[in-house]
Design a protein around this motif. Structure first.
Motif, PDB file in Angstrom:
ATOM      1  N   SER A 111      -8.947  -0.359  -6.408  1.00 32.54           N
ATOM      2  CA  SER A 111      -9.095   1.099  -6.335  1.00 32.54           C
ATOM      3  C   SER A 111     -10.108   1.608  -7.362  1.00 32.54           C
ATOM      4  CB  SER A 111      -7.742   1.775  -6.552  1.00 32.54           C
ATOM      5  OG  SER A 111      -6.836   1.453  -5.522  1.00 32.54           O
ATOM      6  N   HIS A 149      -0.638   2.527  -8.646  1.00 29.85           N
ATOM      7  CA  HIS A 149      -0.636   1.064  -8.770  1.00 29.85           C
ATOM      8  C   HIS A 149      -0.725   0.642 -10.235  1.00 29.85           C
ATOM      9  CE1 HIS A 149      -0.754   0.376  -4.498  1.00 29.85           C
ATOM     10  NE2 HIS A 149      -1.843   1.104  -4.361  1.00 29.85           N
ATOM     11  N   HIS A 179     -10.908   4.122   2.412  1.00 32.61           N
ATOM     12  CA  HIS A 179     -10.660   3.288   1.223  1.00 32.61           C
ATOM     13  C   HIS A 179     -10.966   4.055  -0.065  1.00 32.61           C
ATOM     14  CE1 HIS A 179     -14.886   2.488   2.456  1.00 32.61           C
ATOM     15  NE2 HIS A 179     -15.116   2.600   1.159  1.00 32.61           N
ATOM     16  N   TRP A 218      -4.813   5.177  -7.373  1.00 33.14           N
ATOM     17  CA  TRP A 218      -5.145   4.175  -8.394  1.00 33.14           C
ATOM     18  C   TRP A 218      -4.128   4.182  -9.537  1.00 33.14           C
ATOM     19  CZ3 TRP A 218      -6.153   5.614 -13.432  1.00 33.14           C
ATOM     20  CH2 TRP A 218      -6.449   6.962 -13.673  1.00 33.14           C
ATOM     21  N   LEU A 254       0.842  -1.185   0.000  1.00 35.52           N
ATOM     22  CA  LEU A 254       0.000   0.000   0.000  1.00 35.52           C
ATOM     23  C   LEU A 254       0.885   1.244   0.000  1.00 35.52           C
ATOM     24  CD1 LEU A 254      -2.782  -0.836   2.628  1.00 35.52           C
ATOM     25  CD2 LEU A 254      -3.135  -0.466   0.185  1.00 35.52           C
ATOM     26  N   MET A 298     -11.358  -2.962   0.386  1.00 30.85           N
ATOM     27  CA  MET A 298     -10.594  -3.104  -0.849  1.00 30.85           C
ATOM     28  C   MET A 298     -10.390  -4.564  -1.209  1.00 30.85           C
ATOM     29  SD  MET A 298      -7.876   0.053  -0.832  1.00 30.85           S
ATOM     30  CE  MET A 298      -7.676  -0.116  -2.609  1.00 30.85           C
ATOM     31  N   TRP A 357     -14.496  12.201  -9.556  1.00 32.89           N
ATOM     32  CA  TRP A 357     -13.147  11.953  -9.025  1.00 32.89           C
ATOM     33  C   TRP A 357     -12.419  13.276  -8.781  1.00 32.89           C
ATOM     34  CZ3 TRP A 357      -8.496  12.254 -12.333  1.00 32.89           C
ATOM     35  CH2 TRP A 357      -7.333  11.918 -11.644  1.00 32.89           C
ATOM     36  N   TYR A 414      -8.156   6.795  -0.477  1.00 33.41           N
ATOM     37  CA  TYR A 414      -6.933   6.122  -0.924  1.00 33.41           C
ATOM     38  C   TYR A 414      -7.028   5.798  -2.419  1.00 33.41           C
ATOM     39  CZ  TYR A 414      -3.226   2.683  -1.432  1.00 33.41           C
ATOM     40  OH  TYR A 414      -2.112   2.001  -1.856  1.00 33.41           O
ATOM     41  N   SER A 415      -8.148   5.251  -2.833  1.00 24.27           N
ATOM     42  CA  SER A 415      -8.318   4.855  -4.239  1.00 24.27           C
ATOM     43  C   SER A 415      -8.220   6.052  -5.165  1.00 24.27           C
ATOM     44  CB  SER A 415      -9.664   4.154  -4.407  1.00 24.27           C
ATOM     45  OG  SER A 415      -9.736   2.983  -3.607  1.00 24.27           O
ATOM     46  N   CYS A 416      -8.853   7.180  -4.771  1.00 24.71           N
ATOM     47  CA  CYS A 416      -8.786   8.389  -5.586  1.00 24.71           C
ATOM     48  C   CYS A 416      -7.346   8.884  -5.733  1.00 24.71           C
ATOM     49  CB  CYS A 416      -9.636   9.485  -4.950  1.00 24.71           C
ATOM     50  SG  CYS A 416     -11.422   9.201  -5.040  1.00 24.71           S
ATOM     51  N   LEU A 421      -4.494  -4.199  -6.353  1.00 20.25           N
ATOM     52  CA  LEU A 421      -4.805  -2.905  -5.743  1.00 20.25           C
ATOM     53  C   LEU A 421      -5.333  -1.903  -6.773  1.00 20.25           C
ATOM     54  CD1 LEU A 421      -1.797  -2.605  -3.270  1.00 20.25           C
ATOM     55  CD2 LEU A 421      -4.209  -2.902  -2.667  1.00 20.25           C
ATOM     56  N   MET A 464     -13.820   3.312  -6.561  1.00 17.01           N
ATOM     57  CA  MET A 464     -14.256   4.620  -7.068  1.00 17.01           C
ATOM     58  C   MET A 464     -15.533   4.493  -7.884  1.00 17.01           C
ATOM     59  SD  MET A 464     -10.805   6.724  -8.069  1.00 17.01           S
ATOM     60  CE  MET A 464     -10.197   5.533  -9.251  1.00 17.01           C
TER      61      MET A 464
END
Length: 548
Positions: free
Chosen positions: A426, A476, A465, A473, A345, A357, A502, A468-470, A422, A430
């Motif tokens: 992600s 990763h 979560h 992404w 992560l 996730m 987003w 983090y994804s925003c 991941l 979203m």
């Protein structure tokens, strides 16, 4: 009446000036959550000599006293505990200028570029005379607020403002920089080391910098030859003093067991530790009474350990813990999968976010609650007893252990395709979580800065979560080879209304600067698909053209 008429004007002017100065100093790219942690201080009665040595150095008014005290030692020797203890003592005496603690789990944040701006802001909070000087320098040169030029930061934000202070100094001031070795790769910390080694001698006479790190080669080469830097090795502390402190530590930790252990047993544990406090902490945890644990049996098991083959006693302790927790091959496989998610992560997440996730990982076999593994790892990881606290190793040496196959053996964590998992998770998070006006703002006709409770709204409406994804992404995605299904998820984000949602989420979270890099990175990644199409390969269920 005349007095009331005369007073408001200067009061208002002063108030406006203070607000302006506060706003201007807060424009610096400073770091948060890097300061003093009282929970990390030394056990009372331990490390007395080295603490007194540092305090004497801080208070020394001799003009020849080195400005920087570099305390170094091997992993687990207690460097951070000493750093936090000194910072706490300095704070209680009104002498703490700043405390900045690096952490391996935050290397992606490039905290080294925020080190000197954070120190400058903290010093200005302590000595208000610095505020207008910082305001002036950042107003005349806006690029200083977020420049990556560490040497310029040091000169313009620290040295020059301090040199302009008029009158006698306000007493000795100590700045603590802990765990410099965890700031990033060798090239990352090179600029900070260069500044400290080359320009540290220009500090004011009343300013002291306490710096801690492991004795890495590049750090030693940079710091060991400068006359304004005093190098002190924890590995060279008198063995009798270390054993005394270790004896006090283990006897205090195990005193609840009554007569289970004798003073001789405590002496044996102290001797076995080799002066590594992290080993002693783990040993005490391993022997703590709980269901199925007989402390005396655990004691004999620990005493039978022997290091060798490139492994240390600390490695043996990690191995002993993990073998006790995960005895079968299936359990160890699940452990490796969960730790792979945690280790790669870009920012630590709490259990609730890890679960959210993982539920979106592409393989069904990977979709299970991480608590099955983490609930038993409180001695090794922080955050396992609270679903809202980010999960991270309690000590950086556990990272090193897991990522070195010769040391961790069957518990070695390979990267594998974790970035693919991941990235998929992600983008899926979203897709499910983003929507219009995510923070429920009453109007869009005012700027984010004018929304008084925006931070609270972000915390309530954008869970960890999703945030983090925003933010990550594309990070990763960049580490993944082309995959048609993953490309379809990317296309769904960048070609529809999700893109606007987003950007809105990044904007209210003060992360809009991440958007440009993410989009350009995704564009580069998608070029692979165009190339493959041009070569005659057409992935199923995806249409990509130069216009897309």
């Amino acid at each position: 009446m005349q007095e009331l008429q005369n007073r408001p004007i200067p009061d208002i002017q002063y108030g406006i000036k203070q607000i302006y100065q506060d706003h201007s100093s807060n424009c610096l790219a400073f770091a948060d959550r890097v300061g003093l942690n009282r929970a990390k201080k030394c056990l009372d009665g331990t490390r007395v000599e080295i603490l007194n040595e540092i305090v004497d150095w801080i208070n020394n008014t001799d003009a020849t006293t080195p400005y920087i005290f570099w305390l170094y030692g091997q992993a687990g020797k207690g460097k951070s505990a000493i750093a936090h203890t000194i910072a706490l003592q300095a704070q209680n005496l009104g002498m703490l200028g700043s405390c900045f603690c690096f952490s391996r789990v935050r290397q992606h944040e490039q905290l080294h570029m925020k080190l000197f701006p954070t120190i400058a802001r903290d010093l200005a909070d302590r000595d208000l005379r610095l505020r207008p000087l910082l305001v002036e320098v950042t107003t005349n040169n806006h690029s200083l607020r977020d420049t990556a030029d560490v040497a310029t930061q040091w000169k313009k934000l620290v040295l020059e403002p301090l040199s302009q202070l008029k009158g006698s100094p306000t007493g000795n001031v100590v700045v603590v920089i802990d765990a410099l070795d965890e700031s990033g790769a060798e090239r990352t910390r090179a600029t900070v080391l260069e500044v400290l080694a080359a320009y540290g001698a220009e500090l004011p006479a009343n300013l002291r910098i306490l710096l801690t790190s492991r004795p890495l080669v590049d750090i030693g080469e940079a710091l060991s030859t400068s006359s304004h830097i005093y190098a002190r090795s924890l590995d060279a502390v008198d063995t009798e003093l270390t054993m005394r402190d270790m004896h006090l530590y283990v006897s205090t930790r195990l005193k609840s067991l009554g007569d289970t252990f004798s003073d001789e047993n405590f002496q044996q544990l102290a001797a076995k530790s080799g002066g590594v406090f992290e080993w002693a902490r783990l040993a005490c945890d391993f022997m703590s009474p709980r269901m199925g644990v007989i402390p005396k049996v655990r004691f004999h098991e620990i005493m039978s350990h022997a290091s060798g083959g490139g492994r240390t006693l600390l490695d043996e302790m990690y191995t002993t813990f993990l073998k006790d927790l995960f005895r079968g091959s299936d359990e160890r496989q699940v452990f490796r999968s969960v730790m792979r998610q945690i280790l790669w992560l870009k920012e630590p997440l709490p259990i609730s976010a890890l679960d959210f996730m993982r539920d979106r990982f592409p393989r069904e076999d990977d979709c299970y609650p991480v608590g099955f593994i983490l609930n038993f790892m409180a001695s090794l990881l922080a955050g396992v007893s609270d679903v809202s606290t980010p999960v991270r190793p309690l000590h950086a040496s556990f990272y090193d252990f897991l990522l070195d196959e010769k040391r961790s053996r069957e518990f070695f964590i390979q990267q594998g395709d974790v970035h693919h998992d991941l990235a998929v998770a992600s983008l899926s998070v979203m897709q499910a979580g983003l929507h219009f006006n995510i923070c429920k703002l009453e109007t869009s006709y005012i700027s984010n800065l004018e929304v008084a409770d925006l931070e609270k709204r972000v915390e309530e409406n954008i869970p960890p979560h999703l945030l983090y994804s925003c933010q990550f992404w594309a990070t990763h995605l960049k580490s993944v080879t082309f995959d048609p299904d993953l490309a379809q998820l990317v296309r769904g984000l960048v070609t529809g209304e999700q893109m606007l949602f987003w950007l809105e989420a990044l904007g209210v979270s003060k992360l809009i600067g991440e958007a440009y890099w993410a989009l350009t990175s995704a564009e580069e990644w998608l070029q692979v698909s165009l190339f493959m199409c041009n070569m005659g390969y057409h992935p199923n269920n995806i249409e990509l053209t130069e216009k897309n």
